[in-house]
Design a protein around this motif. Structure first.
Motif, PDB file in Angstrom:
ATOM      1  N   ASP A 108     -17.956   8.572  -5.249  1.00  0.00           N
ATOM      2  CA  ASP A 108     -19.307   8.297  -5.747  1.00  0.00           C
ATOM      3  C   ASP A 108     -20.348   8.393  -4.640  1.00  0.00           C
ATOM      4  N   GLY A 109     -20.211   9.402  -3.774  1.00  0.00           N
ATOM      5  CA  GLY A 109     -21.163   9.627  -2.695  1.00  0.00           C
ATOM      6  C   GLY A 109     -20.990   8.722  -1.490  1.00  0.00           C
ATOM      7  N   GLN A 110     -20.028   7.828  -1.547  1.00  0.00           N
ATOM      8  CA  GLN A 110     -19.784   6.906  -0.442  1.00  0.00           C
ATOM      9  C   GLN A 110     -18.520   7.358   0.291  1.00  0.00           C
ATOM     10  N   LEU A 111     -18.561   7.331   1.610  1.00  0.00           N
ATOM     11  CA  LEU A 111     -17.429   7.739   2.434  1.00  0.00           C
ATOM     12  C   LEU A 111     -16.712   6.490   2.944  1.00  0.00           C
ATOM     13  N   LEU A 112     -15.431   6.384   2.585  1.00  0.00           N
ATOM     14  CA  LEU A 112     -14.633   5.217   2.946  1.00  0.00           C
ATOM     15  C   LEU A 112     -13.495   5.635   3.872  1.00  0.00           C
ATOM     16  N   PRO A 113     -13.353   4.989   5.035  1.00  0.00           N
ATOM     17  CA  PRO A 113     -12.241   5.322   5.926  1.00  0.00           C
ATOM     18  C   PRO A 113     -10.915   4.819   5.355  1.00  0.00           C
ATOM     19  N   VAL A 114      -9.857   5.587   5.598  1.00  0.00           N
ATOM     20  CA  VAL A 114      -8.496   5.191   5.226  1.00  0.00           C
ATOM     21  C   VAL A 114      -7.756   4.943   6.532  1.00  0.00           C
ATOM     22  N   GLN A 115      -7.274   3.741   6.728  1.00  0.00           N
ATOM     23  CA  GLN A 115      -6.586   3.380   7.968  1.00  0.00           C
ATOM     24  C   GLN A 115      -5.178   3.979   7.970  1.00  0.00           C
ATOM     25  N   VAL A 116      -5.096   5.234   8.354  1.00  0.00           N
ATOM     26  CA  VAL A 116      -3.868   6.008   8.252  1.00  0.00           C
ATOM     27  C   VAL A 116      -2.732   5.423   9.098  1.00  0.00           C
ATOM     28  N   SER A 117      -3.036   4.857  10.248  1.00  0.00           N
ATOM     29  CA  SER A 117      -1.973   4.357  11.134  1.00  0.00           C
ATOM     30  C   SER A 117      -1.153   3.244  10.478  1.00  0.00           C
ATOM     31  N   ARG A 118      -1.714   2.552   9.521  1.00  0.00           N
ATOM     32  CA  ARG A 118      -0.976   1.499   8.799  1.00  0.00           C
ATOM     33  C   ARG A 118       0.168   2.082   7.982  1.00  0.00           C
ATOM     34  N   PHE A 119       0.108   3.390   7.702  1.00  0.00           N
ATOM     35  CA  PHE A 119       1.053   3.981   6.763  1.00  0.00           C
ATOM     36  C   PHE A 119       1.981   5.012   7.388  1.00  0.00           C
ATOM     37  N   TYR A 120       2.030   5.063   8.717  1.00  0.00           N
ATOM     38  CA  TYR A 120       2.989   5.964   9.361  1.00  0.00           C
ATOM     39  C   TYR A 120       4.389   5.595   8.879  1.00  0.00           C
ATOM     40  N   GLY A 121       5.115   6.556   8.393  1.00  0.00           N
ATOM     41  CA  GLY A 121       6.464   6.316   7.890  1.00  0.00           C
ATOM     42  C   GLY A 121       6.491   5.718   6.504  1.00  0.00           C
ATOM     43  N   ASP A 122       5.332   5.568   5.883  1.00  0.00           N
ATOM     44  CA  ASP A 122       5.249   4.955   4.547  1.00  0.00           C
ATOM     45  C   ASP A 122       4.327   5.776   3.644  1.00  0.00           C
ATOM     46  N   PRO A 123       4.731   7.002   3.302  1.00  0.00           N
ATOM     47  CA  PRO A 123       3.863   7.843   2.478  1.00  0.00           C
ATOM     48  C   PRO A 123       3.583   7.253   1.093  1.00  0.00           C
ATOM     49  N   GLU A 124       4.532   6.531   0.538  1.00  0.00           N
ATOM     50  CA  GLU A 124       4.309   5.893  -0.759  1.00  0.00           C
ATOM     51  C   GLU A 124       3.234   4.803  -0.624  1.00  0.00           C
ATOM     52  N   GLY A 125       3.229   4.115   0.501  1.00  0.00           N
ATOM     53  CA  GLY A 125       2.236   3.069   0.733  1.00  0.00           C
ATOM     54  C   GLY A 125       0.827   3.623   0.787  1.00  0.00           C
ATOM     55  N   ILE A 126       0.639   4.767   1.437  1.00  0.00           N
ATOM     56  CA  ILE A 126      -0.713   5.339   1.506  1.00  0.00           C
ATOM     57  C   ILE A 126      -1.145   5.833   0.129  1.00  0.00           C
ATOM     58  N   ARG A 127      -0.207   6.352  -0.639  1.00  0.00           N
ATOM     59  CA  ARG A 127      -0.546   6.789  -2.000  1.00  0.00           C
ATOM     60  C   ARG A 127      -1.033   5.603  -2.825  1.00  0.00           C
ATOM     61  N   GLN A 128      -0.324   4.489  -2.738  1.00  0.00           N
ATOM     62  CA  GLN A 128      -0.725   3.290  -3.479  1.00  0.00           C
ATOM     63  C   GLN A 128      -2.074   2.768  -2.992  1.00  0.00           C
ATOM     64  N   HIS A 129      -2.269   2.777  -1.675  1.00  0.00           N
ATOM     65  CA  HIS A 129      -3.518   2.290  -1.094  1.00  0.00           C
ATOM     66  C   HIS A 129      -4.711   3.133  -1.560  1.00  0.00           C
ATOM     67  N   VAL A 130      -4.585   4.455  -1.504  1.00  0.00           N
ATOM     68  CA  VAL A 130      -5.685   5.332  -1.923  1.00  0.00           C
ATOM     69  C   VAL A 130      -5.914   5.215  -3.430  1.00  0.00           C
ATOM     70  N   THR A 131      -4.864   5.072  -4.199  1.00  0.00           N
ATOM     71  CA  THR A 131      -5.016   4.868  -5.641  1.00  0.00           C
ATOM     72  C   THR A 131      -5.808   3.588  -5.908  1.00  0.00           C
ATOM     73  N   GLN A 132      -5.507   2.548  -5.169  1.00  0.00           N
ATOM     74  CA  GLN A 132      -6.235   1.295  -5.290  1.00  0.00           C
ATOM     75  C   GLN A 132      -7.711   1.483  -4.896  1.00  0.00           C
ATOM     76  N   MET A 133      -7.963   2.253  -3.828  1.00  0.00           N
ATOM     77  CA  MET A 133      -9.332   2.509  -3.390  1.00  0.00           C
ATOM     78  C   MET A 133     -10.109   3.293  -4.459  1.00  0.00           C
ATOM     79  N   LEU A 134      -9.421   4.208  -5.132  1.00  0.00           N
ATOM     80  CA  LEU A 134     -10.075   5.034  -6.145  1.00  0.00           C
ATOM     81  C   LEU A 134     -10.551   4.214  -7.335  1.00  0.00           C
ATOM     82  N   PHE A 135      -9.786   3.202  -7.698  1.00  0.00           N
ATOM     83  CA  PHE A 135     -10.056   2.497  -8.938  1.00  0.00           C
ATOM     84  C   PHE A 135     -10.519   1.068  -8.740  1.00  0.00           C
ATOM     85  N   SER A 136     -10.915   0.721  -7.516  1.00  0.00           N
ATOM     86  CA  SER A 136     -11.398  -0.649  -7.316  1.00  0.00           C
ATOM     87  C   SER A 136     -12.922  -0.675  -7.295  1.00  0.00           C
TER      88      SER A 136
END
Length: 189
Positions: A161-189
């Protein structure tokens, strides 16, 4: 992680290259470079589970005929995108070729063969590769990095929605499912 995010129907990934090994930062390959990058690569492997091949460590990095150079792979990815191919697929194949298989990806012919995997015709690829405005792309990448308050690569951001939000990628090294869940949460919150 990017594969997980690309699989989300509400996410469109746009690649921005940083150009770590350009200009005077290009380094001669050989034992000194291998000894310098090896602990970093081993740390990446332990954090992410991504494997580095023996040929990469014991042949490619020791080949002093080459200088480590970001320009050829960046040009190749941008050329593939320009020609309607998949930049993510090209990035993945370049990374596999280099880090896993120990192949020199500074060679345009190697990049031509990777583009051909996407049915991209040789002459069209070479033309698009030569016409890439690398300086413009790198400037745009730096602008995105600053907007995200990033400090290096990889840096991920979500534009919603025109807003740029950082994703803290280092939290999810070795956890690709975790980043997917996190971004999904960011999309719909």
């Amino acid at each position: 992680m990017l594969e997980q995010l690309a699989a989300l129907s509400d996410v469109q990934i746009e690649l921005h290259a940083g150009g770590l090994w350009l200009g005077n930062r290009r380094q001669q390959m050989g034992k000194a470079l291998r000894d310098y990058v090896r602990p970093h690569d081993e740390r990446i492997e332990s954090l992410t589970g991504q494997r580095f091949g023996d040929r990469y460590f014991n042949e490619l990095l020791l080949d002093s005929r080459h200088r480590i150079d970001s320009e050829p792979p960046i040009r190749a990815i941008l050329a593939v995108i320009t020609l309607g191919g998949d930049g993510m697929t090209m990035l993945h194949r370049i990374q596999q070729s280099y880090y896993r298989d120990g192949l020199w990806i500074g060679d345009r012919e190697q990049l031509v063969s990777l583009a051909a995997e996407q049915n991209i015709e040789r002459n069209a690829f070479i033309s698009a590769y030569d016409e890439v405005d690398l300086a413009k792309h790198l400037n745009e990448s730096q602008n995105w990095l600053m907007r995200l308050d990033g400090s290096g690569y990889p840096t991920l951001g979500l534009e919603r929605d025109g807003q740029l939000l950082p994703v803290q990628v280092s939290r999810f090294y070795g956890d690709p499912e975790g980043i997917r869940q996190h971004v999904t949460q960011m999309l719909f919150s």
